[in-house]
Design a protein around this motif. Sequence first.
Motif, PDB file in Angstrom:
ATOM      1  N   THR A  59       0.836  -1.200   0.000  1.00 52.40           N
ATOM      2  CA  THR A  59       0.000   0.000   0.000  1.00 52.40           C
ATOM      3  C   THR A  59       0.870   1.250   0.000  1.00 52.40           C
ATOM      4  N   GLU A  60       1.949   1.244   0.767  1.00 59.00           N
ATOM      5  CA  GLU A  60       2.834   2.407   0.845  1.00 59.00           C
ATOM      6  C   GLU A  60       3.510   2.677  -0.500  1.00 59.00           C
ATOM      7  N   TYR A  63       0.921   4.219  -2.692  1.00 63.96           N
ATOM      8  CA  TYR A  63       0.750   5.635  -2.346  1.00 63.96           C
ATOM      9  C   TYR A  63       1.762   6.483  -3.122  1.00 63.96           C
ATOM     10  N   GLU A  64       3.009   6.049  -3.153  1.00 64.74           N
ATOM     11  CA  GLU A  64       4.047   6.788  -3.875  1.00 64.74           C
ATOM     12  C   GLU A  64       3.791   6.783  -5.378  1.00 64.74           C
ATOM     13  N   LYS A 108      -6.396   4.080   0.362  1.00 61.52           N
ATOM     14  CA  LYS A 108      -5.130   4.537   0.929  1.00 61.52           C
ATOM     15  C   LYS A 108      -4.086   4.770  -0.157  1.00 61.52           C
TER      16      LYS A 108
END
Length: 153
Positions: A59-60, A63-64, A108
């Motif tokens: 997920t991170e 996000y980027e 997210k």
Amino acid sequence: MFVMNSIEQRLEAMNITLPAASDPAAKYANYVIVNGLMFVSGKGPRGNPKGKLGVDYTTEEGYEFARQTGIEVLAVLKSALGTLDKVKRAVKVQGFVNADPDFEEHHKVLNGFSDLFMEVFEERGSHARSVFGAVSVRDNLPIIVDSIFEVVE
């Protein structure tokens, strides 16, 4: 207190350098302006990363990728309008997240795009949005975002 005079100055203060606007991936326009609304065709992150959220990326990382996609959209806006100061407001953002069927954090991931536009345009960056999980997307990109803006013609 220093007051930002333009969106470009704000980007500079954020250490964001806009690339040249990318070309469409097929036979369509990068954008269309109708009655003060600018419709930006689907964009993805630079470098053509390939893969699915929940399998190949976290997920991170998504996000980027969404934030990078926002920079692509900013480049199209600047190329089309000459200055980002002609953006009156972000209206609508729609994200398509290339994701495993069990992935549940699409919202997210798209926050990477939304957060960038709030940072850059402040209250004018607030927008309606929707996000969908996709079984597949163009070029197996992790995310594609299309967007609508109110602009000064």
